[in-house]
Design a protein around this motif. Sequence first.
Motif, PDB file in Angstrom:
ATOM      1  N   VAL A  32      10.978   8.073   2.021  1.00 44.47           N
ATOM      2  CA  VAL A  32      12.185   7.473   2.591  1.00 44.47           C
ATOM      3  C   VAL A  32      12.546   6.167   1.889  1.00 44.47           C
ATOM      4  N   TYR A  33      11.531   5.370   1.560  1.00 45.65           N
ATOM      5  CA  TYR A  33      11.753   4.055   0.959  1.00 45.65           C
ATOM      6  C   TYR A  33      10.996   3.966  -0.363  1.00 45.65           C
ATOM      7  N   PRO A  34      11.589   4.402  -1.448  1.00 42.29           N
ATOM      8  CA  PRO A  34      10.922   4.284  -2.754  1.00 42.29           C
ATOM      9  C   PRO A  34      10.683   2.816  -3.095  1.00 42.29           C
ATOM     10  N   ASN A  35       9.642   2.566  -3.859  1.00 37.93           N
ATOM     11  CA  ASN A  35       9.336   1.209  -4.291  1.00 37.93           C
ATOM     12  C   ASN A  35      10.429   0.654  -5.206  1.00 37.93           C
ATOM     13  N   PHE A  36      10.450  -0.668  -5.315  1.00 40.53           N
ATOM     14  CA  PHE A  36      11.358  -1.312  -6.262  1.00 40.53           C
ATOM     15  C   PHE A  36      11.067  -0.778  -7.669  1.00 40.53           C
ATOM     16  N   PRO A  37      12.101  -0.680  -8.496  1.00 42.96           N
ATOM     17  CA  PRO A  37      11.903  -0.133  -9.851  1.00 42.96           C
ATOM     18  C   PRO A  37      10.853  -0.885 -10.660  1.00 42.96           C
ATOM     19  N   GLU A  38      10.736  -2.200 -10.422  1.00 48.41           N
ATOM     20  CA  GLU A  38       9.787  -2.997 -11.213  1.00 48.41           C
ATOM     21  C   GLU A  38       8.370  -2.973 -10.663  1.00 48.41           C
ATOM     22  N   THR A  39       8.133  -2.196  -9.620  1.00 46.54           N
ATOM     23  CA  THR A  39       6.804  -2.118  -9.021  1.00 46.54           C
ATOM     24  C   THR A  39       5.811  -1.496 -10.000  1.00 46.54           C
ATOM     25  N   ALA A  52       0.844  -1.205   0.000  1.00 48.85           N
ATOM     26  CA  ALA A  52       0.000   0.000   0.000  1.00 48.85           C
ATOM     27  C   ALA A  52       0.871   1.243   0.000  1.00 48.85           C
ATOM     28  N   GLY A  53       1.956   1.189  -0.735  1.00 47.27           N
ATOM     29  CA  GLY A  53       2.847   2.338  -0.817  1.00 47.27           C
ATOM     30  C   GLY A  53       4.116   2.213  -0.013  1.00 47.27           C
ATOM     31  N   PHE A  54       4.242   1.121   0.744  1.00 51.36           N
ATOM     32  CA  PHE A  54       5.436   0.919   1.576  1.00 51.36           C
ATOM     33  C   PHE A  54       5.782  -0.565   1.537  1.00 51.36           C
ATOM     34  N   ASP A  55       6.815  -0.898   0.781  1.00 48.65           N
ATOM     35  CA  ASP A  55       7.192  -2.292   0.534  1.00 48.65           C
ATOM     36  C   ASP A  55       8.361  -2.688   1.428  1.00 48.65           C
ATOM     37  N   GLU A  56       8.101  -3.575   2.391  1.00 51.71           N
ATOM     38  CA  GLU A  56       9.138  -4.004   3.325  1.00 51.71           C
ATOM     39  C   GLU A  56       9.641  -5.417   3.081  1.00 51.71           C
TER      40      GLU A  56
END
Length: 252
Positions: free
Chosen positions: A134-141, A94-98
Amino acid sequence: METLRKPFQGVTNIIRFNWHFYILSLLFLCALFFLKIVLPENYSPYLLILIVTIFITTASSLLVSFFVYDCTDLYELNWIKNTDENLKIVNINAGFDEISAVLKHKFKNAEFSIFDFYNPKTHTEVSIKRARKVYPNFPETIEISTNKIPLKTESVDKIFLFFAAHEIRKDAERIIFFKELHRILKPNGEIYVTEHLRNLPNFLAYNIGFFHFLPKNSWLKTFISASLNIKLKQKKTPFITTFTLQKNGITP
């Protein structure tokens, strides 16, 4: 598996993304201390009770967060069996990939799709906006909407939702979303939903903050409406629950 997280990363993120709550608590405490000094002594016991209550509730939420996010193996996903199969895996945030990095480390031969359903118009939590900076998503998201996942029917082996699905606040929207998950899931596939629940342990830990979590009955209503069974329910500490879901008619 070697951890991919830094020490104190969990509790640090809690403070970083929700700093306004802690600033307000600090200001409120300062105001109460000031009132305790200037008001007559007969008000002191009541003010002291308020001071202690605010301090304890704020400190307990941080201590629980530190325990849950930094002192357990929550992010190592040890409840998932290692496999070398060529699986199709989907991680939806939901916008924050951990956990995409953890999943890729765990399933080295899998085919991955990473989706982000965050919509700033409907998912308005300020903490998510800060987390995304602070934590951009993975490029392939790939950005998606909650009513359409761009995958073929019955094409996915495993779907992960890690502290994500509760951000869909409207019941009707959440049900539509889980029906989409049902559609893309293979007959023997599994969905893993990890969440805080709106229950007593989380109330004691987070006080009114527990209202951001959904009660168990809401999750059950969502799962049933989407024709999904709970195959397994696991507790990662009293504060975290993971539901393993499968399609109706599948025998565990």
